[in-house]
Design a protein around this motif. Structure first.
Motif, PDB file in Angstrom:
ATOM      1  N   UNK A   1      45.506  35.111  46.842  1.00 28.77           N
ATOM      2  CA  UNK A   1      44.889  36.143  46.022  1.00 28.77           C
ATOM      3  C   UNK A   1      43.462  35.812  45.592  1.00 28.77           C
ATOM      4  N   UNK A   2      43.067  34.567  45.626  1.00 32.72           N
ATOM      5  CA  UNK A   2      41.702  34.218  45.261  1.00 32.72           C
ATOM      6  C   UNK A   2      40.827  33.920  46.472  1.00 32.72           C
ATOM      7  N   UNK A   3      41.312  34.240  47.657  1.00 34.13           N
ATOM      8  CA  UNK A   3      40.562  33.932  48.874  1.00 34.13           C
ATOM      9  C   UNK A   3      40.228  35.179  49.677  1.00 34.13           C
ATOM     10  N   UNK A   4      40.312  36.348  49.050  1.00 34.51           N
ATOM     11  CA  UNK A   4      40.118  37.599  49.785  1.00 34.51           C
ATOM     12  C   UNK A   4      38.801  38.239  49.355  1.00 34.51           C
ATOM     13  N   UNK A   5      38.102  38.824  50.323  1.00 29.97           N
ATOM     14  CA  UNK A   5      36.841  39.511  50.032  1.00 29.97           C
ATOM     15  C   UNK A   5      36.898  40.927  50.585  1.00 29.97           C
ATOM     16  N   UNK A   6      36.252  41.860  49.895  1.00 30.20           N
ATOM     17  CA  UNK A   6      36.059  43.222  50.376  1.00 30.20           C
ATOM     18  C   UNK A   6      34.572  43.381  50.655  1.00 30.20           C
ATOM     19  N   UNK A   7      34.224  43.668  51.925  1.00 30.80           N
ATOM     20  CA  UNK A   7      32.824  43.653  52.361  1.00 30.80           C
ATOM     21  C   UNK A   7      32.493  44.968  53.058  1.00 30.80           C
TER      22      UNK A   7
ATOM     23  N   UNK B   1      36.208  41.801  42.618  1.00 30.46           N
ATOM     24  CA  UNK B   1      36.039  40.755  41.614  1.00 30.46           C
ATOM     25  C   UNK B   1      37.240  39.800  41.514  1.00 30.46           C
ATOM     26  N   UNK B   2      38.271  40.020  42.346  1.00 31.90           N
ATOM     27  CA  UNK B   2      39.378  39.061  42.487  1.00 31.90           C
ATOM     28  C   UNK B   2      40.146  38.819  41.193  1.00 31.90           C
ATOM     29  N   UNK B   3      40.186  39.817  40.323  1.00 37.57           N
ATOM     30  CA  UNK B   3      41.000  39.698  39.108  1.00 37.57           C
ATOM     31  C   UNK B   3      42.359  40.312  39.395  1.00 37.57           C
ATOM     32  N   UNK B   4      43.386  39.486  39.295  1.00 30.99           N
ATOM     33  CA  UNK B   4      44.745  39.900  39.635  1.00 30.99           C
ATOM     34  C   UNK B   4      45.643  39.808  38.406  1.00 30.99           C
TER      35      UNK B   4
ATOM     36  N   UNK C   1      51.824  41.381  43.157  1.00 26.36           N
ATOM     37  CA  UNK C   1      50.514  40.922  42.714  1.00 26.36           C
ATOM     38  C   UNK C   1      49.555  42.085  42.915  1.00 26.36           C
ATOM     39  N   UNK C   2      48.904  42.546  41.861  1.00 23.40           N
ATOM     40  CA  UNK C   2      48.041  43.715  41.959  1.00 23.40           C
ATOM     41  C   UNK C   2      46.656  43.399  41.398  1.00 23.40           C
ATOM     42  N   UNK C   3      45.646  44.071  41.959  1.00 26.34           N
ATOM     43  CA  UNK C   3      44.299  43.913  41.411  1.00 26.34           C
ATOM     44  C   UNK C   3      44.198  44.699  40.116  1.00 26.34           C
ATOM     45  N   UNK C   4      43.537  44.108  39.167  1.00 20.84           N
ATOM     46  CA  UNK C   4      43.480  44.699  37.828  1.00 20.84           C
ATOM     47  C   UNK C   4      42.434  45.791  37.732  1.00 20.84           C
ATOM     48  N   UNK C   5      41.288  45.582  38.328  1.00 12.68           N
ATOM     49  CA  UNK C   5      40.171  46.503  38.150  1.00 12.68           C
ATOM     50  C   UNK C   5      40.067  47.507  39.285  1.00 12.68           C
ATOM     51  N   UNK C   6      39.342  48.586  39.010  1.00  5.90           N
ATOM     52  CA  UNK C   6      39.010  49.586  40.017  1.00  5.90           C
ATOM     53  C   UNK C   6      37.673  49.197  40.644  1.00  5.90           C
ATOM     54  N   UNK C   7      37.680  48.939  41.951  1.00  3.98           N
ATOM     55  CA  UNK C   7      36.451  48.536  42.644  1.00  3.98           C
ATOM     56  C   UNK C   7      35.756  49.768  43.205  1.00  3.98           C
ATOM     57  N   UNK C   8      34.486  50.027  42.826  1.00  8.12           N
ATOM     58  CA  UNK C   8      33.780  51.197  43.359  1.00  8.12           C
ATOM     59  C   UNK C   8      33.562  51.094  44.867  1.00  8.12           C
TER      60      UNK C   8
END
Length: 848
Positions: free
Chosen positions: A637-643, A538-541, A560-567
């Motif tokens: 930080x706003x241009x990255x995707x996890x796929x 969700x790209x929240x940093x 710079x760290x991601x705020x949320x836990x991505x399942x």
């Protein structure tokens, strides 16, 4: 238009277009097959949905709508009724099913269709509902000039080439056949030259072809004009001539993709060999097509159809490749969009390539008998190897064996012969486990034993008990922890429905530990439908840091760290993809277990190296977070995707959650299932079907079984659906007993289980020799629940509970997902559902 009724009075339409607003006596309607013995009057009822209905007489078999009928641009509901005169009034003899017709908006004489607007309208065509399905087919047109005809012929040759390639050696036949054209048939330039020669000959000998082409072009334009899209998205249609170039390019691109998939076809060589006759026939067809390029597009389409049939005959089984071939064929017919239905039972589904809009048609429930049969651990020593309890669920095993070790780890567990079980030791270190050094079941028959090496195993039980031990050879050193668990899969899912692999089970039940449970029914009652794009992150940093030991947020130097836990899914492949053009490194991938406890990070595979880098998640990783070095900051930080998967391109994150209303979730039986039947919500028709009922077996009266044929019986469970067959198991689900057929139990009281009378309503039979009398058995049944299929489902109208557009026409992203979530993330139980997609054919097979 023509309305045709079959003997069941089901309606088939030649077109769904009734006419345009304001037309008068312009479009006759012919009704065929409506005649029924005894009926002397036939009427068509038209419902505008606002309380206004018209009834018109169609007794003569033909009727022409007038301006008062074509009153507004909208979709109308229609029904045909056959009646007969009885006394002073007409009474109903038979009715058709309700069908829908469309009244199009009037178009001014000077209006010029906008290709961009029309194309967007096609992308969103599902917004006008299923009634537009009949209008989805784009007219097949002949070329306007001989040059266009030649290009259409080229397209046919390309398709023939695909069929030839697929048919193993057919490509070489096609090349031989094209020798008369002085070059290879699969080379587009040469094919074009041959087509030009054909065109020149056609000009000389068949001037009428141009006339036919012009007429076809005019007809196509009229047909496209007829396909005006209503419901506010567009009031114009896409002129077929406007889209010819784009469609041709799309077909060419798709053809190249199919060619690129020849390696996949080669994987099916064994199956092709099994059907050599069909393959040879396909090759001969391809050769014939290549030898004589068709003079017109209609002939080309016919050849494509023949070759597509041949592809099926040679057993092209790869699902996605078959979709691509079908899409190529449909696009050759001028079709740009199609409906596709997904009826798979799943917790989460991947949105197909080409998917644009999705509507959820129905969602059912799923009930299972949840169990986890390891209640306690044993502390003991064998040949200097000890098992010591660290907690009630964890055993520390350590030492060097001085002889062969047989270390008991859990008490002996009562088991059912023939049931499938899953055992998992969850060993923290599997280095010393291999060959005969592992956990095994101490079966009485040696050939029935199995070994588990920390990865889990599914086995069919052969004894009345399961005794789990650790076996080690002499002089083996071990030092690890285990959290052993045992599941009765047959009791949980039913005979034949058990998971086939440990990974399949753990995908449904992701926790590394579940408490002891002797058996209770749990239900996957969908609480929300989550539609997400293919970017999972969700790209929240935020600025800060993560402790290197605990993985928790800390006050260490800023990153710079991601705020949320991505399942994420354990043991699965993911890829970073980003929109930048320069490589950067030192992005740490931090993994967390089901309880969001830090388990370590991936520093090498997790680095981003242009353009992307794939990595595999650890066995017990269920969430992920990331850190970026501060020097990259806002640049990336706003241009990255996890796929998901090992390839992909950047796409922005989006996720929409559609909560199921509490009023629906509170409907009786919501989410229940029994055997193969389930209660379900029909969102398409706005109805709820309760197909399953429950009863507490402690609330009914039990008596000793009939003449000792069964242990105990009751006759008080009324309304159940009967199998009418003693060898067919009923659709029931019990928290204590496994379902059997009547023949499995009748006269065999040693067989423990539950069944129903196959032919008489109300009777439930139980075999359980542990209980000696009916009173003791009835007391033991307190709280034991039975789910059973209803003979007549209870249908509830939910149209007042949900909006018309609820779960309808949802914009989706190919490669994304739709998830049916229940209220407990510890259970990811697949549920039956059906979704309908509008798919853009030119994007099938494309990368996402």
């Amino acid at each position: 238009m023509t309305i045709t009724l079959n003997e069941d009075y089901d309606v088939t339409l030649s077109t769904a277009l009734l006419g345009y607003v304001g037309e008068t006596n312009a479009r006759p309607v012919t009704i065929e097959g409506m005649e029924i013995d005894g009926a002397d009057r036939y009427v068509l009822t038209i419902d505008y949905g606002c309380g206004v209905e018209y009834e018109v007489d169609i007794t003569g078999g033909q009727w022409t709508p007038t301006a008062d009928i074509l009153r507004s641009a909208q979709t109308v509901s229609c029904q045909i009724a056959a009646k007969k005169l009885s006394g002073q009034e007409y009474i109903l003899v038979k009715k058709s099913r309700i069908f829908r017709l469309r009244i199009g908006a009037a178009i001014g004489d000077n209006a010029i269709p906008s290709p961009s607007v029309a194309a967007d309208a096609l992308d969103r065509i599902d917004s006008i509902g299923r009634q537009a399905h009949a209008d989805m087919q784009t007219a097949v047109t002949a070329a306007e000039t001989a040059t266009t005809a030649a290009k259409n012929a080229e397209k046919s040759a390309t398709t023939a080439g695909v069929s030839a390639d697929t048919a193993e050696q057919a490509a070489s036949r096609a090349e031989t056949a094209k020798t008369s054209a002085e070059t290879s048939a699969i080379q587009a330039d040469t094919a074009r030259q041959g087509a030009e020669t054909a065109r020149a000959e056609a000009v000389k000998s068949q001037n009428s072809a141009k006339v036919s082409a012009a007429q076809a072009s005019t007809a196509a334009q009229q047909t496209e004009a007829d396909k005006t899209i209503t419901a506010g998205y567009a009031k114009t249609a896409k002129n077929c001539a406007d889209s010819t170039a784009a469609d041709r390019q799309a077909v060419q691109t798709l053809a190249e993709q199919v060619t690129a998939d020849k390696a996949t076809v080669a994987d099916h060589a064994a199956k092709v060999a099994e059907d050599r006759t069909a393959a040879e026939a396909a090759a001969q067809t391809a050769q014939a097509v290549a030898d004589s390029l068709p003079d017109d597009y209609v002939t080309a389409v016919e050849k494509i159809a023949e070759n597509t049939a041949d592809i099926s005959n040679i057993k092209l089984t790869d699902k996605e490749l078959q979709r691509r071939v079908n899409a190529l064929y449909d696009m050759g017919n001028g079709v740009t969009h199609k409906f596709e239905t997904d009826s798979e039972t799943a917790y989460a589904k991947t949105i197909p390539t080409g998917g644009k809009l999705m509507s959820v048609k129905s969602v059912g429930g799923r009930s299972i008998v949840w169990n986890q049969l390891v209640a306690q651990l044993i502390e003991t020593t064998s040949a200097s190897v000890t098992g010591v309890k660290l907690t009630d669920k964890t055993l520390q095993i350590s030492g060097t064996s001085t002889n062969v070790v047989f270390l008991r780890i859990v008490p002996v567990q009562t088991a059912i012969i023939g049931h499938k079980y899953l055992f998992h030791s969850h060993a923290s270190n599997t280095t010393g486990l291999s060959s005969f050094n592992g956990f095994y079941n101490n079966e009485s028959e040696t050939d029935k034993r199995f070994y588990e090496y920390g990865k889990g195993i599914i086995f069919t039980n052969a004894d009345n008990a399961i005794e789990m031990r650790l076996r080690l050879d002499d002089d083996v050193t071990v030092n690890f922890q285990i959290t052993p668990q045992l599941f009765d899969l047959t009791a949980m899912f039913g005979v034949g429905n058990e998971p086939s692999t440990v990974e399949e089970f753990e995908k449904m039940f992701p926790n590394d530990y579940y408490q002891y449970n002797s058996g209770e029914i749990i239900t996957a009652d969908t609480e929300s439908v989550v539609v997400q794009g293919r970017n999972l992150w969700d790209e929240i940093w935020e600025e800060g840091s993560i402790d290197s030991e605990t993985g928790a947020d800390s006050t260490a130097p800023t990153v710079i760290r991601s705020k949320n836990y991505t399942p994420i899914i354990p043991k699965s492949t993911y890829i970073f993809a980003y929109a930048g053009s320069t490589a950067f490194e030192n992005v740490k991938t931090r993994f967390y277990d089901i309880n969001k406890k830090y388990i370590g990070y991936n520093d090498n595979n997790g680095q981003i190296v242009y353009p992307n880098r794939a990595f595999i998640t650890p066995l017990n990783a269920f969430y992920v977070r990331f850190t970026l070095p501060p020097q990259y900051g806002n640049v990336y930080k706003n241009d990255i995707a996890l796929i998901t998967g090992s390839s992909g391109t950047y796409a922005p994150y989006h996720s929409n959650v559609y909560h199921i209303l509490e009023a629906i979730r509170n409907l009786p039986g919501y989410g229940w299932s029994a055997g193969t039947v389930r209660s379900y919500v029909d969102y398409e028709n706005k109805k709820y079907y309760q197909c399953v009922q429950i009863v507490d077996l402690g609330t009914v009266n039990w008596v000793a079984g009939n003449s000792g044929k069964v242990s105990f019986q009751t006759s008080q469970v009324k309304g159940q659906k009967l199998t009418k067959n003693y060898n067919v198991p009923p659709n029931i689900l019990c928290s204590k007993y496994s379902t059997k057929t009547q023949n499995d139990m009748w006269g065999k009281t040693s067989v423990t289980g539950i069944t129903t009378n196959a032919s008489v309503d109300g009777y439930i039979y139980v075999n359980d020799t542990f209980y000696t009398d009916a009173a003791a058995f009835q007391q033991a049944m307190q709280g034991v629940v039975l789910y059973y299929e209803l003979e007549s489902p209870i249908v509830t109208d939910i149209s007042t509970l949900i909006d018309d557009d609820f779960l309808r026409n949802i914009e989706v992203e190919a490669g994304g997902s739709v998830t049916f979530k229940n209220g407990n993330d510890s259970y990811r139980i697949p549920v039956p559902s059906e979704e309908e997609y509008i798919v853009k054919l030119s994007e099938i097979g494309g990368s996402v």
